[in-house]
Structures are given as structure tokens and as C-alpha cells.
Design a protein around this motif. Structure first.
Motif, PDB file in Angstrom:
ATOM      1  N   ALA A 146       0.865  -1.177   0.000  1.00  0.00           N
ATOM      2  CA  ALA A 146       0.000   0.000   0.000  1.00  0.00           C
ATOM      3  C   ALA A 146       0.900   1.224   0.000  1.00  0.00           C
ATOM      4  O   ALA A 146       1.603   1.485   0.986  1.00  0.00           O
ATOM      5  N   GLU A 147       0.905   1.951  -1.090  1.00  0.00           N
ATOM      6  CA  GLU A 147       1.780   3.118  -1.192  1.00  0.00           C
ATOM      7  C   GLU A 147       1.293   4.248  -0.285  1.00  0.00           C
ATOM      8  O   GLU A 147       0.141   4.264   0.162  1.00  0.00           O
ATOM      9  N   ASP A 148       2.187   5.208  -0.018  1.00  0.00           N
ATOM     10  CA  ASP A 148       1.891   6.331   0.870  1.00  0.00           C
ATOM     11  C   ASP A 148       0.553   6.984   0.524  1.00  0.00           C
ATOM     12  O   ASP A 148       0.210   7.161  -0.654  1.00  0.00           O
ATOM     13  N   LYS A 149      -0.186   7.335   1.563  1.00  0.00           N
ATOM     14  CA  LYS A 149      -1.422   8.118   1.474  1.00  0.00           C
ATOM     15  C   LYS A 149      -2.573   7.387   0.783  1.00  0.00           C
ATOM     16  O   LYS A 149      -3.619   8.004   0.496  1.00  0.00           O
ATOM     17  N   SER A 150      -2.410   6.103   0.511  1.00  0.00           N
ATOM     18  CA  SER A 150      -3.538   5.360  -0.053  1.00  0.00           C
ATOM     19  C   SER A 150      -4.553   5.058   1.049  1.00  0.00           C
ATOM     20  O   SER A 150      -4.245   5.124   2.240  1.00  0.00           O
ATOM     21  N   MET A 151      -5.754   4.697   0.636  1.00  0.00           N
ATOM     22  CA  MET A 151      -6.862   4.557   1.590  1.00  0.00           C
ATOM     23  C   MET A 151      -7.824   3.486   1.095  1.00  0.00           C
ATOM     24  O   MET A 151      -8.112   3.409  -0.103  1.00  0.00           O
ATOM     25  N   ASN A 161      -2.084  -4.333  -5.011  1.00  0.00           N
ATOM     26  CA  ASN A 161      -1.359  -3.175  -4.504  1.00  0.00           C
ATOM     27  C   ASN A 161      -2.202  -1.900  -4.607  1.00  0.00           C
ATOM     28  O   ASN A 161      -2.981  -1.722  -5.558  1.00  0.00           O
ATOM     29  N   MET A 162      -2.008  -1.013  -3.630  1.00  0.00           N
ATOM     30  CA  MET A 162      -2.719   0.263  -3.586  1.00  0.00           C
ATOM     31  C   MET A 162      -1.758   1.374  -3.996  1.00  0.00           C
ATOM     32  O   MET A 162      -0.667   1.490  -3.435  1.00  0.00           O
ATOM     33  N   LYS A 163      -2.170   2.200  -4.939  1.00  0.00           N
ATOM     34  CA  LYS A 163      -1.304   3.247  -5.467  1.00  0.00           C
ATOM     35  C   LYS A 163      -1.338   4.507  -4.605  1.00  0.00           C
ATOM     36  O   LYS A 163      -2.271   4.743  -3.841  1.00  0.00           O
ATOM     37  N   TYR A 164      -0.327   5.322  -4.783  1.00  0.00           N
ATOM     38  CA  TYR A 164      -0.141   6.555  -4.015  1.00  0.00           C
ATOM     39  C   TYR A 164      -1.400   7.421  -4.011  1.00  0.00           C
ATOM     40  O   TYR A 164      -1.938   7.768  -5.065  1.00  0.00           O
ATOM     41  N   ASN A 165      -1.902   7.704  -2.815  1.00  0.00           N
ATOM     42  CA  ASN A 165      -2.978   8.665  -2.563  1.00  0.00           C
ATOM     43  C   ASN A 165      -4.320   8.282  -3.168  1.00  0.00           C
ATOM     44  O   ASN A 165      -5.259   9.082  -3.154  1.00  0.00           O
ATOM     45  N   GLU A 166      -4.458   7.064  -3.689  1.00  0.00           N
ATOM     46  CA  GLU A 166      -5.735   6.668  -4.275  1.00  0.00           C
ATOM     47  C   GLU A 166      -6.641   6.021  -3.220  1.00  0.00           C
ATOM     48  O   GLU A 166      -6.165   5.455  -2.237  1.00  0.00           O
ATOM     49  N   ILE A 167      -7.937   6.104  -3.451  1.00  0.00           N
ATOM     50  CA  ILE A 167      -8.950   5.580  -2.535  1.00  0.00           C
ATOM     51  C   ILE A 167      -9.587   4.341  -3.164  1.00  0.00           C
ATOM     52  O   ILE A 167      -9.994   4.358  -4.327  1.00  0.00           O
ATOM     53  N   TYR A 168      -9.700   3.275  -2.354  1.00  0.00           N
ATOM     54  CA  TYR A 168     -10.195   1.988  -2.839  1.00  0.00           C
ATOM     55  C   TYR A 168     -11.443   1.574  -2.053  1.00  0.00           C
ATOM     56  O   TYR A 168     -11.621   1.942  -0.893  1.00  0.00           O
ATOM     57  N   ALA A 169     -12.276   0.776  -2.710  1.00  0.00           N
ATOM     58  CA  ALA A 169     -13.467   0.232  -2.044  1.00  0.00           C
ATOM     59  C   ALA A 169     -13.929  -1.005  -2.787  1.00  0.00           C
ATOM     60  O   ALA A 169     -13.629  -1.195  -3.973  1.00  0.00           O
ATOM     61  N   GLY A 170     -14.667  -1.855  -2.071  1.00  0.00           N
ATOM     62  CA  GLY A 170     -15.301  -2.998  -2.701  1.00  0.00           C
ATOM     63  C   GLY A 170     -14.601  -4.305  -2.431  1.00  0.00           C
ATOM     64  O   GLY A 170     -13.640  -4.396  -1.666  1.00  0.00           O
TER      65      GLY A 170
END
Length: 260
Positions: A146-151, A161-170
Motif C-alpha cells: 500500500a503506497e503512501d497516502k492510499s486509503m 497493490n494500492m497506489k499513491y494517494n488513491e482511494i479503494y473500495a469494494g
């Protein structure tokens, strides 16, 4: 403390560990336990890990379970909600300023199926969580980066993987940032300086001792406590006014870590 079993223990100042919490290794004493200043570990927390570290001003709420054979490192200013599971069988690193909401599960391995019978699912791999990452609550997280500032929003099942500053759901979690934006917006140094000056007044701390500056280059060796807003760092002294101000800022106003 009689609820910590470790060959090497580094315990910071003003740490509160509830009597029902237990910290030990996989098969007896942990090899190393390091807990920073002003941390809180709640009722019935179990930390079963041979190498565990927790940064300053971090909080682990009640009935959380941390376990694993490989090192588990959690940075400064962490907030870990109640009934969370953090697995470090494959190794887990969580950066500074991270929030893990209640009832979340963070995993670094997949094991159980009978491999003799041909089960394809067996593995351990590191779980790496950057700085300022937020798993809002009831999240299930695979061994990803999970990159910095991801959520990840509440109830997310994170398998990639979660990208920088992006918001995920589901389930499985996908990025929603193209629709709803990002966790963090840009804030200028000037805006940060103005906010921090107001916070000094609101907190009622000694404005002559607590100094707010733009960058670490502005820090002077004059015995004062400096907060550099660009790097989000401060000169750690453990002075009561410093502790008072840090507690005022956390968790949602501002997060700073010690100057390296």
C-alpha cells in the motif's frame, strides 16, 4: 512490566500497557520488543512476535492480535482499532501516521489447504504499508504493498497493490479516485504555517518554547522545540510542553515524527 517477555526490551517514556495485554515471542520470550514514547496498548491485546517495534504516540486498542514469525514494525502515530488482526508470518512493515480501523485484518500469508492433495494455495510474502495509509475499518488486506497516502474504505477486501494517494473500495477493492478524488489534497507551506500557529495558541503551550518553521533548514540549536511543516518532523526532547502539544495535534489535526 510482567506482561512483557523479551530478551531485549526498549520501553519508551509514558507508555501505558493494560494489565491484561500480553507481549511475547512465538515460543516463549521475544527476541526484541521496542515500544516508543507515549504509546498505549489496550486490554487483552496479544502481541506474539519474536521481533516487534512500535513508534511514538501509537495506540493499539483492546483485543487486537499481532502475531508472526518474521519482524513486525509499526511506525509513529499509528492508530489500530479494536479487534484488529495483524499477521507477520511473511513479515509486516507499517509506516508512520497510519490508521487501521476496528475489526480489520492484515495478512502476510496464505496457508491451510492440503498440499499433498494438490492444494495450490500456500505462500508467505511481505505486507508493506507506507506512510499515511488508512484502512477505514472492517478491511481485509492480503500481502500487498500500500503506497503512501492510499486509503481503503470500510469493508474493503484488498487483494492488489494500492497506489499513491488513491482511494479503494469494494470486494475485491478497486480505485474510486477517478470518481471521488483522493485522500489528500495539496496544502502550501504557508497554509500549514498559519494552521500550526493557530494550533499553538489553541493548545495553550509555551509559544516561546514551541517554534513552528517551514523546513528543517530553519531549525536552530537553541534548545527550543521545532516543528518543521514541510518535512512533518520535530526536534524530540520529551519536554512536557512538547508532549502536551503532540497529544493536542493527534490524531486528526497534524502528525509529526522525530527529526532523524
Amino acid at each position: 512490566m510482567n506482561n512483557i517477555e523479551a530478551d531485549h526490551l526498549e520501553l519508551g517514556k509514558n507508555v501505558v500497557i493494560e494489565p491484561t495485554a500480553r507481549i511475547r515471542g512465538i515460543s516463549g520470550k521475544a527476541k526484541r520488543v521496542k515500544i516508543g514514547d507515549n504509546c498505549y496498548i489496550g486490554d487483552s491485546v496479544q502481541i506474539i512476535c519474536d521481533d516487534f517495534s512500535l513508534g511514538d504516540y501509537s495506540k493499539i486498542q483492546h483485543h487486537t492480535n499481532v502475531h508472526g514469525y518474521k519482524p513486525c514494525s509499526i511506525g509513529h502515530n499509528a492508530w489500530i482499532g479494536q479487534y484488529t488482526i495483524i499477521d507477520s508470518i511473511g513479515g509486516t512493515t507499517i509506516g508512520n501516521n497510519c490508521g487501521i480501523g476496528a475489526h480489520s485484518q492484515l495478512w502476510s500469508h496464505i496457508k491451510y489447504g492440503d498440499t499433498l492433495e494438490g492444494c495450490n494455495f500456500l505462500g508467505e510474502s511481505p505486507l508493506t504499508v507506507g506512510h499515511d495509509v488508512w484502512f477505514v475499518g472492517h478491511c481485509i488486506v492480503s500481502p500487498i504493498t500500500a503506497e503512501d497516502k492510499s486509503m481503503a474504505l470500510v469493508g474493503s477486501v484488498v487483494t492488489r497493490n494500492m497506489k499513491y494517494n488513491e482511494i479503494y473500495a469494494g470486494s475485491p477493492a478497486a480505485s474510486l479516485s477517478a470518481k471521488i478524488g483522493y485522500q489528500f489534497k495539496e496544502v502550501t507551506v504557508e497554509e500549514k504555517l498559519a494552521k500550526m500557529a493557530a494550533y499553538v495558541q489553541q493548545a495553550g503551550v509555551d509559544a516561546d518554547l514551541i517554534r513552528i518553521v517551514a523546513t528543517e533548514k530553519d531549525i536552530q540549536p537553541d534548545g527550543r522545540i521545532y516543528f518543521a511543516v514541510k518535512e512533518r518532523t520535530y526536534t524530540k526532547t520529551r519536554h512536557p510542553e512538547e508532549v502536551k502539544f503532540m497529544k493536542f495535534l493527534l490524531p486528526e489535526k497534524a502528525k509529526f515524527v522525530p527529526v532523524q
